[in-house]
Design a protein around this motif. Structure first.
Motif, PDB file in Angstrom:
ATOM      1  N   GLU A  12      71.807  43.225  48.057  1.00  0.00           N
ATOM      2  CA  GLU A  12      72.610  42.244  48.783  1.00  0.00           C
ATOM      3  C   GLU A  12      72.669  42.566  50.274  1.00  0.00           C
ATOM      4  OE1 GLU A  12      74.506  39.309  48.320  1.00  0.00           O
ATOM      5  OE2 GLU A  12      73.209  39.236  46.574  1.00  0.00           O
ATOM      6  N   SER A  13      72.480  43.827  50.628  1.00  0.00           N
ATOM      7  CA  SER A  13      72.545  44.206  52.044  1.00  0.00           C
ATOM      8  C   SER A  13      71.448  43.542  52.863  1.00  0.00           C
ATOM      9  CB  SER A  13      72.474  45.727  52.193  1.00  0.00           C
ATOM     10  OG  SER A  13      71.216  46.199  51.767  1.00  0.00           O
TER      11      SER A  13
ATOM     12  N   HIS B 247      81.261  37.798  49.184  1.00  0.00           N
ATOM     13  CA  HIS B 247      80.490  38.688  50.060  1.00  0.00           C
ATOM     14  C   HIS B 247      79.304  37.940  50.661  1.00  0.00           C
ATOM     15  CE1 HIS B 247      77.595  42.056  50.923  1.00  0.00           C
ATOM     16  NE2 HIS B 247      78.638  42.356  51.665  1.00  0.00           N
ATOM     17  N   ARG B 248      78.615  37.142  49.866  1.00  0.00           N
ATOM     18  CA  ARG B 248      77.494  36.351  50.369  1.00  0.00           C
ATOM     19  C   ARG B 248      77.984  35.351  51.407  1.00  0.00           C
ATOM     20  NH1 ARG B 248      72.903  34.646  47.734  1.00  0.00           N
ATOM     21  NH2 ARG B 248      72.647  36.868  47.417  1.00  0.00           N
TER      22      ARG B 248
ATOM     23  N   GLN C 145      80.588  35.583  53.275  1.00  0.00           N
ATOM     24  CA  GLN C 145      80.950  36.336  54.474  1.00  0.00           C
ATOM     25  C   GLN C 145      79.707  36.735  55.267  1.00  0.00           C
ATOM     26  OE1 GLN C 145      82.533  40.279  53.858  1.00  0.00           O
ATOM     27  NE2 GLN C 145      83.671  40.207  55.778  1.00  0.00           N
ATOM     28  N   GLN C 146      78.666  37.201  54.589  1.00  0.00           N
ATOM     29  CA  GLN C 146      77.443  37.595  55.297  1.00  0.00           C
ATOM     30  C   GLN C 146      76.838  36.420  56.060  1.00  0.00           C
ATOM     31  OE1 GLN C 146      75.378  39.378  51.841  1.00  0.00           O
ATOM     32  NE2 GLN C 146      75.057  41.126  53.179  1.00  0.00           N
TER      33      GLN C 146
END
Length: 161
Positions: free
Chosen positions: A102-103, A131-132, A134-135
């Motif tokens: 995911e990073s 999280h996705r 947010q990225q």
């Protein structure tokens, strides 16, 4: 195959074993290349011959674990009664290979925004995958873009976060 020809393969396997042990004992975030090499009894140069970084060796560990897991499932399936139903928790989990970390999403999004400057970019994501979301939002803001969230669930999750 001669021992000399198998040496790189054996060294790689020792590194993967050492990384798996170190990740289990210390945790991924604090395991260093030096610790993996010390456990494996190989040089740092040997590590970098086989892997680019700890993320790269993590893929090696995961591939080995996946092979072991699938072999175990195959063995169970051949028993009387076997496996009647297998549920998977990941999209495309049945496909060989691995999904990148995911990073990599944030880096990929920043590149995408740079490459398409002045153009609209539309991204689809599960609303619950905060999280996705947010990225993508951080990459968009960093490139000077405005972010709009569409959909009842997306709005609800983003507001709660």
């Amino acid at each position: 195959m001669s021992d000399r020809r198998r040496q790189p393969e054996l060294t790689r396997a020792r590194l993967v074993d050492a990384a798996a042990r170190s990740f289990a004992e210390r945790g991924y975030a604090v395991t260093t290349v030096q610790q993996i090499c010390q456990l494996a009894g190989v040089s740092v140069g040997a590590f970098y011959y086989h892997f680019q970084d700890t993320a790269g060796i993590t893929v090696g560990v995961l591939e080995r674990e996946q092979d072991s897991y699938l072999a175990r499932l195959g063995e169970i399936a051949t028993r009387p009664g076997g496996i009647r139903l297998l549920l998977s928790d990941s999209t495309n989990a049945e496909r060989p290979g691995f999904t990148p970390s995911e990073s990599t999403v944030g880096t990929a999004m920043r590149s995408l925004f740079r490459e398409h400057e002045g153009k609209r970019v539309i991204v689809a994501s599960f609303a619950s995958h905060l999280h996705r979301v947010q990225q993508v939002a951080l990459a968009a803001i960093a490139s000077g873009r405005r972010v709009a969230f569409v959909g009842r669930s997306m709005g609800k999750y983003v507001t709660l976060a």
